[in-house]
Design an enzyme around this catalytic site. Structure first.
Site, mmCIF file in Angstrom:
data_model
loop_
_atom_site.group_PDB
_atom_site.id
_atom_site.type_symbol
_atom_site.label_atom_id
_atom_site.label_comp_id
_atom_site.label_asym_id
_atom_site.label_seq_id
_atom_site.Cartn_x
_atom_site.Cartn_y
_atom_site.Cartn_z
ATOM 1 N N TYR A 178 0.873 -1.256 -0.134
ATOM 2 C CA TYR A 178 0.079 -0.141 -0.061
ATOM 3 C C TYR A 178 0.769 1.197 0.059
ATOM 4 O O TYR A 178 0.297 2.176 -0.651
ATOM 5 C CB TYR A 178 -1.018 0.071 1.184
ATOM 6 C CG TYR A 178 -2.287 -0.897 0.960
ATOM 7 C CD1 TYR A 178 -3.535 -0.406 0.163
ATOM 8 C CD2 TYR A 178 -2.281 -2.307 1.320
ATOM 9 C CE1 TYR A 178 -4.299 -0.936 0.283
ATOM 10 C CE2 TYR A 178 -3.301 -2.775 1.027
ATOM 11 C CZ TYR A 178 -4.513 -2.418 0.550
ATOM 12 O OH TYR A 178 -5.485 -3.319 0.006
ATOM 13 N N GLU A 206 -8.490 -6.459 5.198
ATOM 14 C CA GLU A 206 -7.784 -7.597 4.844
ATOM 15 C C GLU A 206 -7.004 -8.271 5.735
ATOM 16 O O GLU A 206 -7.010 -9.830 5.560
ATOM 17 C CB GLU A 206 -6.616 -7.204 3.737
ATOM 18 C CG GLU A 206 -7.447 -6.711 2.279
ATOM 19 C CD GLU A 206 -6.613 -5.814 1.564
ATOM 20 O OE1 GLU A 206 -5.754 -5.949 1.720
ATOM 21 O OE2 GLU A 206 -7.420 -5.050 0.574
HETATM 22 C C1 HEM Z 1 -7.483 -5.217 -7.670
HETATM 23 C C2 HEM Z 1 -8.549 -1.121 -5.602
HETATM 24 C C3 HEM Z 1 -4.208 -1.298 -3.341
HETATM 25 C C4 HEM Z 1 -3.153 -4.920 -6.349
HETATM 26 C C5 HEM Z 1 -8.264 -3.981 -7.295
HETATM 27 C C6 HEM Z 1 -9.625 -3.606 -7.651
HETATM 28 C C7 HEM Z 1 -10.002 -2.369 -7.233
HETATM 29 C C8 HEM Z 1 -8.898 -2.406 -6.384
HETATM 30 C C9 HEM Z 1 -11.268 -1.616 -7.330
HETATM 31 C C10 HEM Z 1 -10.553 -4.512 -8.703
HETATM 32 C C11 HEM Z 1 -11.202 -5.439 -7.985
HETATM 33 C C12 HEM Z 1 -11.867 -6.593 -8.662
HETATM 34 O O1 HEM Z 1 -11.227 -7.042 -9.491
HETATM 35 O O2 HEM Z 1 -13.141 -6.684 -8.604
HETATM 36 C C13 HEM Z 1 -7.660 -0.733 -4.961
HETATM 37 C C14 HEM Z 1 -7.312 0.479 -3.905
HETATM 38 C C15 HEM Z 1 -6.168 0.321 -3.406
HETATM 39 C C16 HEM Z 1 -5.595 -0.872 -3.690
HETATM 40 C C17 HEM Z 1 -8.539 1.435 -3.787
HETATM 41 C C18 HEM Z 1 -5.526 1.195 -2.289
HETATM 42 C C19 HEM Z 1 -6.464 1.896 -1.286
HETATM 43 C C20 HEM Z 1 -3.716 -2.505 -3.902
HETATM 44 C C21 HEM Z 1 -2.338 -2.729 -3.685
HETATM 45 C C22 HEM Z 1 -1.822 -3.776 -4.549
HETATM 46 C C23 HEM Z 1 -3.116 -3.848 -5.418
HETATM 47 C C24 HEM Z 1 -1.478 -1.984 -2.480
HETATM 48 C C25 HEM Z 1 -0.675 -4.466 -4.715
HETATM 49 C C26 HEM Z 1 0.402 -3.911 -5.028
HETATM 50 C C27 HEM Z 1 -4.221 -5.403 -6.946
HETATM 51 C C28 HEM Z 1 -4.437 -6.446 -7.907
HETATM 52 C C29 HEM Z 1 -5.665 -6.448 -8.443
HETATM 53 C C30 HEM Z 1 -6.408 -5.662 -7.614
HETATM 54 C C31 HEM Z 1 -3.341 -7.101 -8.214
HETATM 55 C C32 HEM Z 1 -6.322 -7.422 -9.154
HETATM 56 C C33 HEM Z 1 -6.241 -6.859 -10.560
HETATM 57 C C34 HEM Z 1 -5.894 -7.841 -11.683
HETATM 58 O O3 HEM Z 1 -5.038 -8.389 -11.574
HETATM 59 O O4 HEM Z 1 -6.266 -7.028 -13.044
HETATM 60 N N1 HEM Z 1 -7.818 -3.153 -6.478
HETATM 61 N N2 HEM Z 1 -6.459 -1.399 -4.656
HETATM 62 N N3 HEM Z 1 -4.143 -3.010 -4.905
HETATM 63 N N4 HEM Z 1 -5.603 -4.738 -6.847
HETATM 64 FE FE1 HEM Z 1 -5.990 -3.316 -5.774
#
Ligand code: HEM
Length: 407
Positions: A95, A137
């Site tokens: 994060y 989480e």
């Molecule tokens: C997926 C928001 C932080 C890695 C997602 C999704 C959202 C989101 C809306 C799509 C969910 C879905 O697939 O239904 C956020 C927000 C964050 C945050 C608001 C911070 C406040 C992070 C961090 C990481 C991360 C710190 C890691 C470095 C991912 C990954 C996916 C994902 C790998 C799956 C997307 C894919 O592989 O296509 N996140 N996220 N996110 N997030 Fe985050």
């Protein structure tokens, strides 16, 4: 706690950031992946290319920012993302990385318009949002690890059985390599599978719904071979699973996750509506509902090009024959002659409101939808045209979650 002033700055700048949303997120991902290429092991490269993930993450940050003084009002959306993050193994340190590059991207794209006051306010707001995600989480990690058969992170599973379910869909029965029990799950939940195809530089993680009944000694996923269309190449992982993962192969799985599950204590009739491989969670739900034997009518509606691509047809046919409460209707866009003889084949073409009205006995049912985005949008619109309340429609998208409700 954020000050009134900070909250005002955040709320007044969200619209500006939204206008530049795409540029900000593109820049954010580019700079973050350049500095932290290891993160390419967890992000879905196909979603990145299509820009879907960029939009999902940024939109969520903006939505959270708009509700910064009352984050609990968007708790369901936060929990849905937290499930995905938990399943991917996202940790608090990451994060900090995301926050750093997101703020930098806001500065770089907005230039002089991004005053120190604005950047400071967004830094504070991001920390509040990140803390909310991290807290939820953390609870999910603890829960996944502590439940019977549960585990933390990824665990090695062996493919016990590989079964072709249709021309394009294949099931993989996965048992833990350590021979120990596995965690149960709710029908509708998914697992993440981590694979490193030899030709790829990074591991890839994908989510697949569990397609069998909970409580068995294996997990079953049923995967569609994603063929490329026009400029879109074949799906890297689905193709790899079909062509290279055989009985005896080892794969890495994280524990079941996801909030697309049957509503507890609901006694209304159920309509399970799926398009293509979206039927996988529906099969799990259907099995579970039949086993519960609650006297509820279960209407199973499935859209597919034809019988060749339609997985689990014989299985659902036989369930419908054996259970009076189960009604099955199939809708094919390109039925073949043999399909017309199937007693549950009911419509040629696309699902529409007139047909839904014909096949659903009670419109006041609980609806579960899963399928490609275009299918979901169309079906959702038709259900709304029939007067079905949005609260009664539950759905799961393939890939990054989006909303079907009008903005
Ligand atoms: C997926 C928001 C932080 C890695 C997602 C999704 C959202 C989101 C809306 C799509 C969910 C879905 O697939 O239904 C956020 C927000 C964050 C945050 C608001 C911070 C406040 C992070 C961090 C990481 C991360 C710190 C890691 C470095 C991912 C990954 C996916 C994902 C790998 C799956 C997307 C894919 O592989 O296509 N996140 N996220 N996110 N997030 Fe985050």
């Amino acid at each position: 706690m954020l000050s009134e002033h900070t909250i005002r700055v955040i709320k007044s700048t969200v619209p500006v950031l939204e206008v530049h949303g795409e540029a900000i997120t593109r820049h954010f991902y580019e700079t973050m992946f350049t500095a932290h290429p290891e993160l390419l092991n967890i992000f879905n490269h196909a979603n990145q290319k299509q820009g879907r993930q960029q939009a999902a993450l940024a939109n969520m940050v903006y939505t959270a920012a708009l509700h910064i003084d009352n984050l609990s009002s968007i708790l369901p959306a936060v929990r849905q993302v937290a499930h995905k993050h938990r399943s991917l193994g996202i940790v608090p340190e990451q994060y900090v990385i995301v926050g750093t590059y997101l703020l930098q991207a806001i500065k770089d794209v907005l230039g002089d318009a991004a005053t120190d006051e604005i950047i400071t306010a967004w830094g504070e707001a991001y920390n509040v949002i990140a803390d909310a995600f991290i807290g939820i989480e953390q609870d999910m990690y603890t829960e996944a690890e502590n439940q019977t058969g549960g585990w933390e992170g990824f665990r090695t599973f062996k493919v016990a059985k590989k079964v072709q379910e249709s021309e394009i869909i294949t099931s993989f029965y996965l048992v833990p390599d350590d021979g120990q029990p596995i965690a149960s799950y709710e029908p509708g939940q998914y697992i993440s599978i981590k694979i490193k195809p030899e030709a790829q530089s990074f591991t890839q993680i994908r989510q697949y719904s569990l397609s069998d009944t909970p409580g068995k000694p294996h997990y079953r996923i049923s995967v569609k071979r994603e063929r490329g269309v026009l400029e879109r190449p074949d799906g890297v992982i689905s193709t790899y699973l079909h062509d290279h993962i055989e009985e005896g192969s080892l794969v890495e799985l994280s524990a079941p996750a996801g909030d697309f599950t049957l509503i507890a204590d609901d006694k209304r009739p159920v309509v399970l509506l799926s398009g293509g491989v979206g039927l996988t969670p529906m099969i799990s739900m259907l099995n579970t509902l039949v086993n519960l034997n609650e006297n509820r009518t279960i209407t199973f509606l499935h859209a597919s090009p034809n019988g060749q691509s339609h997985a689990f047809r014989d299985y659902v046919d036989s369930l419908a024959k054996r259970n009076q409460g189960v009604k099955a209707y199939y809708c094919y866009t390109q039925p073949e002659d043999a399909d017309r003889e199937n007693e549950y084949f009911h419509k040629e073409g696309y699902i529409d409101a007139i047909w839904l009205r014909q096949v659903i006995d009670e419109l006041d049912s609980t609806y579960y939808l899963c399928g490609p985005v275009s299918f979901m949008r169309a079906v959702y619109t038709e259900l709304q045209a029939l007067g079905v309340a949005a609260d009664n429609i539950h759905y799961e998208f393939f890939g990054p979650k989006a909303s079907l409700s009008p903005a």
